[in-house]
Each structure stands twice: as C-alpha cells, then as structure tokens.
Design a protein around this motif. Structure first.
Motif, PDB file in Angstrom:
ATOM      1  N   VAL A  40       1.593  -9.858 -12.305  1.00 53.04           N
ATOM      2  CA  VAL A  40       0.950  -9.026 -11.387  1.00 53.04           C
ATOM      3  C   VAL A  40       1.511  -8.461 -10.124  1.00 53.04           C
ATOM      4  CG1 VAL A  40      -0.948  -8.443  -9.881  1.00 53.04           C
ATOM      5  CG2 VAL A  40      -1.266  -9.973 -12.085  1.00 53.04           C
ATOM      6  N   HIS A  41       1.817  -7.203  -9.717  1.00 55.58           N
ATOM      7  CA  HIS A  41       2.620  -6.847  -8.629  1.00 55.58           C
ATOM      8  C   HIS A  41       1.820  -6.698  -7.516  1.00 55.58           C
ATOM      9  CE1 HIS A  41       6.119  -5.344 -11.395  1.00 55.58           C
ATOM     10  NE2 HIS A  41       5.082  -4.842 -12.073  1.00 55.58           N
ATOM     11  N   LEU A  42       2.023  -7.391  -6.347  1.00 54.31           N
ATOM     12  CA  LEU A  42       1.467  -7.587  -5.237  1.00 54.31           C
ATOM     13  C   LEU A  42       1.747  -6.995  -4.041  1.00 54.31           C
ATOM     14  CD1 LEU A  42       1.021 -11.788  -5.435  1.00 54.31           C
ATOM     15  CD2 LEU A  42      -0.792  -9.892  -6.422  1.00 54.31           C
ATOM     16  N   HIS A  43       0.934  -5.997  -3.444  1.00 55.01           N
ATOM     17  CA  HIS A  43       1.537  -5.436  -2.204  1.00 55.01           C
ATOM     18  C   HIS A  43       0.485  -5.783  -1.072  1.00 55.01           C
ATOM     19  CE1 HIS A  43       3.588  -2.734  -5.087  1.00 55.01           C
ATOM     20  NE2 HIS A  43       2.681  -2.948  -5.922  1.00 55.01           N
ATOM     21  N   PRO A  44       1.110  -6.728  -0.099  1.00 55.08           N
ATOM     22  CA  PRO A  44       0.167  -6.831   0.906  1.00 55.08           C
ATOM     23  C   PRO A  44       0.368  -5.701   2.067  1.00 55.08           C
ATOM     24  CG  PRO A  44       2.361  -7.933   1.086  1.00 55.08           C
ATOM     25  CD  PRO A  44       2.249  -7.272  -0.218  1.00 55.08           C
ATOM     26  N   ILE A  45      -0.967  -5.691   2.583  1.00 51.27           N
ATOM     27  CA  ILE A  45      -1.007  -4.608   3.867  1.00 51.27           C
ATOM     28  C   ILE A  45      -1.656  -5.352   5.162  1.00 51.27           C
ATOM     29  CG2 ILE A  45      -1.940  -2.520   4.488  1.00 51.27           C
ATOM     30  CD1 ILE A  45      -2.559  -1.697   1.758  1.00 51.27           C
ATOM     31  N   ASN A  46      -0.596  -5.967   5.974  1.00 47.84           N
ATOM     32  CA  ASN A  46      -1.119  -6.976   6.987  1.00 47.84           C
ATOM     33  C   ASN A  46      -1.265  -6.051   8.373  1.00 47.84           C
ATOM     34  OD1 ASN A  46      -1.643  -9.064   8.296  1.00 47.84           O
ATOM     35  ND2 ASN A  46       0.596  -9.691   8.908  1.00 47.84           N
ATOM     36  N   ARG A  47      -2.336  -5.266   8.340  1.00 44.65           N
ATOM     37  CA  ARG A  47      -2.521  -4.406   9.285  1.00 44.65           C
ATOM     38  C   ARG A  47      -4.026  -3.730   9.202  1.00 44.65           C
ATOM     39  NH1 ARG A  47       1.498   0.684   9.090  1.00 44.65           N
ATOM     40  NH2 ARG A  47       0.216   1.162  11.046  1.00 44.65           N
ATOM     41  N   LYS A  48      -4.661  -3.153  10.149  1.00 39.95           N
ATOM     42  CA  LYS A  48      -5.870  -2.701  10.229  1.00 39.95           C
ATOM     43  C   LYS A  48      -5.617  -1.498   9.301  1.00 39.95           C
ATOM     44  CE  LYS A  48      -8.020  -4.257  14.400  1.00 39.95           C
ATOM     45  NZ  LYS A  48      -9.183  -3.816  15.502  1.00 39.95           N
ATOM     46  N   LEU A  49      -6.825  -1.372   8.417  1.00 39.90           N
ATOM     47  CA  LEU A  49      -6.951   0.016   7.789  1.00 39.90           C
ATOM     48  C   LEU A  49      -7.401   1.012   8.636  1.00 39.90           C
ATOM     49  CD1 LEU A  49      -7.579  -0.982   4.084  1.00 39.90           C
ATOM     50  CD2 LEU A  49      -5.547  -0.240   5.144  1.00 39.90           C
ATOM     51  N   GLU A  50      -6.986   2.151   9.237  1.00 40.02           N
ATOM     52  CA  GLU A  50      -7.542   2.856   9.973  1.00 40.02           C
ATOM     53  C   GLU A  50      -6.640   4.313   9.963  1.00 40.02           C
ATOM     54  OE1 GLU A  50      -8.106   1.284  13.831  1.00 40.02           O
ATOM     55  OE2 GLU A  50      -6.041   1.134  14.133  1.00 40.02           O
ATOM     56  N   ASP A  51      -7.418   5.513   9.976  1.00 34.79           N
ATOM     57  CA  ASP A  51      -6.968   6.651  10.143  1.00 34.79           C
ATOM     58  C   ASP A  51      -5.741   7.112   8.755  1.00 34.79           C
ATOM     59  OD1 ASP A  51      -8.041   7.219  12.561  1.00 34.79           O
ATOM     60  OD2 ASP A  51      -6.423   6.091  13.473  1.00 34.79           O
ATOM     61  N   LYS A  52      -4.384   7.164   8.956  1.00 32.21           N
ATOM     62  CA  LYS A  52      -3.630   7.588   7.992  1.00 32.21           C
ATOM     63  C   LYS A  52      -3.209   6.364   6.902  1.00 32.21           C
ATOM     64  CE  LYS A  52       1.024   9.477   7.215  1.00 32.21           C
ATOM     65  NZ  LYS A  52       2.423  10.013   7.991  1.00 32.21           N
ATOM     66  N   VAL A  53      -3.090   5.050   7.805  1.00 33.90           N
ATOM     67  CA  VAL A  53      -2.878   3.765   6.891  1.00 33.90           C
ATOM     68  C   VAL A  53      -3.974   3.592   5.838  1.00 33.90           C
ATOM     69  CG1 VAL A  53      -3.002   1.469   7.195  1.00 33.90           C
ATOM     70  CG2 VAL A  53      -1.604   2.589   8.833  1.00 33.90           C
ATOM     71  N   LEU A  54      -5.301   3.865   6.466  1.00 36.09           N
ATOM     72  CA  LEU A  54      -6.210   3.745   5.527  1.00 36.09           C
ATOM     73  C   LEU A  54      -6.221   4.901   4.422  1.00 36.09           C
ATOM     74  CD1 LEU A  54     -10.051   2.915   6.260  1.00 36.09           C
ATOM     75  CD2 LEU A  54      -9.635   4.745   4.828  1.00 36.09           C
ATOM     76  N   ASP A  55      -6.039   6.213   4.607  1.00 35.58           N
ATOM     77  CA  ASP A  55      -6.242   7.131   3.785  1.00 35.58           C
ATOM     78  C   ASP A  55      -4.940   7.064   2.725  1.00 35.58           C
ATOM     79  OD1 ASP A  55      -7.139  10.072   3.111  1.00 35.58           O
ATOM     80  OD2 ASP A  55      -5.009  10.259   3.332  1.00 35.58           O
ATOM     81  N   GLU A  56      -3.651   6.459   3.055  1.00 33.16           N
ATOM     82  CA  GLU A  56      -2.629   6.398   2.398  1.00 33.16           C
ATOM     83  C   GLU A  56      -2.986   5.038   1.330  1.00 33.16           C
ATOM     84  OE1 GLU A  56       0.702   6.050   4.680  1.00 33.16           O
ATOM     85  OE2 GLU A  56       1.071   8.003   4.854  1.00 33.16           O
ATOM     86  N   ALA A  57      -3.526   4.151   1.962  1.00 32.60           N
ATOM     87  CA  ALA A  57      -3.958   2.810   1.079  1.00 32.60           C
ATOM     88  C   ALA A  57      -4.817   3.245  -0.060  1.00 32.60           C
ATOM     89  CB  ALA A  57      -4.403   1.838   1.887  1.00 32.60           C
ATOM     90  N   VAL A  58      -5.812   3.991   0.188  1.00 30.84           N
ATOM     91  CA  VAL A  58      -6.847   4.311  -0.928  1.00 30.84           C
ATOM     92  C   VAL A  58      -6.149   5.315  -1.971  1.00 30.84           C
ATOM     93  CG1 VAL A  58      -9.035   5.740  -1.136  1.00 30.84           C
ATOM     94  CG2 VAL A  58      -8.947   4.103   0.672  1.00 30.84           C
TER      95      VAL A  58
END
Length: 257
Positions: free
Chosen positions: A98-116
């Motif tokens: 499995v390819h794992l992609h950690p996101i060690n930051r708050k999901l908000e604004d542009k970061v949240l939109d890009e993650a989704v």
C-alpha cells in the motif's frame, strides 16, 4: 494481480459479490482517512490490510499515553511522535504493497480542498464539527463519497454521504452548522471496543462503496448502543434547502459527473 497479491487478498477474492474484480477496484482506489485516533485506527488498519492502493493519512496531533486505551494503531513506543509517523510505520509493516501519504497538518482551506480532490473516497474519523462540515462541503464540491463515523461513551453511529448522487443527502442535511461542538471523549469518556466496532463498520462501508457491493448506508444512519447491545437504523432525506446539495447539483449540471 501478482501471486503475492492473490495470496494476501485471497479471502476477499473468494467473497460472493466482491471476488477478483472487486479486489482490483480496492487496489486501484485512493482513500483519505481524516483522523488517526480511535476511529481512524481500525479504519486505517483494515483498509491497509485489505489492499487499498493509496492511503492518505491526515492528522496533526501527537501520540499521547491517554490515547492508547482505544487508538490501537499506535503503541507505547510511539508516545510523543506525530500520529502520521506512527501510522505510516505500523501500516507499512502490515502491508508494504500500500502506498502511504501522510498529511501532518490541519486540513483547512486549500490544503483540505487539495486533499479531497486527490482521492476517490474520504472517511471522516475526526471529532470536530467544524472540520466535518468543511469535509462535507469539499466532498460535495468534488463529487467524492464520504463515510462518516462518531462514537462517545457507549454509543456510536455510521452513515455514508454519496456525493456522486445529486439526490443523496449530505452531512449538512443531517446536522445544522449552528451550535457548539459535541462533547469529546476526553471530557466524557469512551469504551475502547466501541470505537473499534464503529471504525470497523466505516471501513466495511468504504469497501462496499469502492467495490459497488451491497447497499451502503446512504440516507440511513446506523446507531449502536453498546451498553444495551442494540442496533437501530434511522432513515433521512436530502434537505431541499441544503446549500451543500444545491452546490453539488449545480456542479454536476456544469461538469456532467
């Protein structure tokens, strides 16, 4: 599918209604898990074990000793480390395919939109109402299914918001954005096995959505009272005045998804 994959996922492939094609869909899927605590632990473990192609893991917290009563993704040696680092280490050991992609930051604004936007499905394992509404809005905008779970004290719930369907209800149809956050387990407590049960159901619903198997909990809220060992299911419909659903319908009419 390679021999190692056939052996590793053989019990899935044997399942009526899932079989080889379903496992191929799981292996091609990209999934975002938001929150690596009590609910996110069984979710991430079961999805990694089941062979999800890419697991995007979002959390900005560190492992605390008080987490270990229920957050089975982590262990005592990980106390003080970021939960994303602890999770990647554990999941890579469980399934290196499995390819794992950690996101060690708050999901908000542009970061949240890009993650989704980067995934095919989102699992909300957070305990923050503001984040839940933001996730719902982002999933509605991008047409991404959202599997939502919650647990506190002796009670838990799971539902699925299928934002690919313009007529399906969303989180905003079920809950108003006004009001205070619900009490957290740090304030009221939670039984460890409860989050395991609710998180496991979230993982199962995610696999059903990914593989188009069975009848996911769309428009149905599954409620579990562990103290009395009772399940019940409540149906709910789309709110005609829901702004998130209106935005989703508008996006669909323009893009055609």
């Amino acid at each position: 599918m390679q021999d190692e994959e056939l052996l590793r996922y053989g019990r899935h492939i044997m399942l009526d209604g899932l079989d080889y094609e379903g496992q191929e869909r799981i292996m091609r899927s990209r999934v975002l898990v938001v929150g690596l605590g009590g609910l996110g632990s069984p979710v991430a473990l079961y999805l990694a074990a089941g062979g999800v192609g890419e697991l995007h893991l979002a959390d900005f917290d560190e492992v605390d000793l008080s987490n270990l009563q229920r957050q089975i993704l982590h262990d005592t040696a990980q106390v003080g480390r970021p939960k994303t680092e602890s999770a990647v280490e554990r999941l890579a050991a469980l399934n290196p395919l499995v390819h794992l992609h950690p996101i060690n930051r708050k999901l908000e604004d542009k970061v949240l939109d890009e993650a989704v936007a980067a995934v095919d499905l989102v699992l909300d394992c957070s305990d923050n109402f503001e984040l839940r509404f933001a996730l719902n809005a982002a999933c509605a905008h991008h047409g991404i299914p959202l599997v939502s779970g919650a647990a506190i004290q002796w009670a838990g719930q799971v539902t699925v918001f299928d934002h690919r369907d313009p007529d399906a209800p969303c989180y905003r149809c079920l809950y108003r954005e006004e009001g205070e956050d619900a009490m957290s387990c740090s304030e009221t407590g939670v039984l460890g096995p409860l989050v395991g049960m609710i998180g496991s159901l979230q993982a199962a619903e995610a696999i059903k959505v990914i593989t188009d198997t069975g009848r996911p909990l769309v428009g149905r809220l599954a409620l579990f009272d562990l103290r009395d060992a009772e399940w019940r299911t409540v149906r709910f419909r789309q709110d005609p005045d829901c702004p998130a659903c209106a935005s989703r319908r508008a996006t669909r009419s323009v893009t055609g998804w």
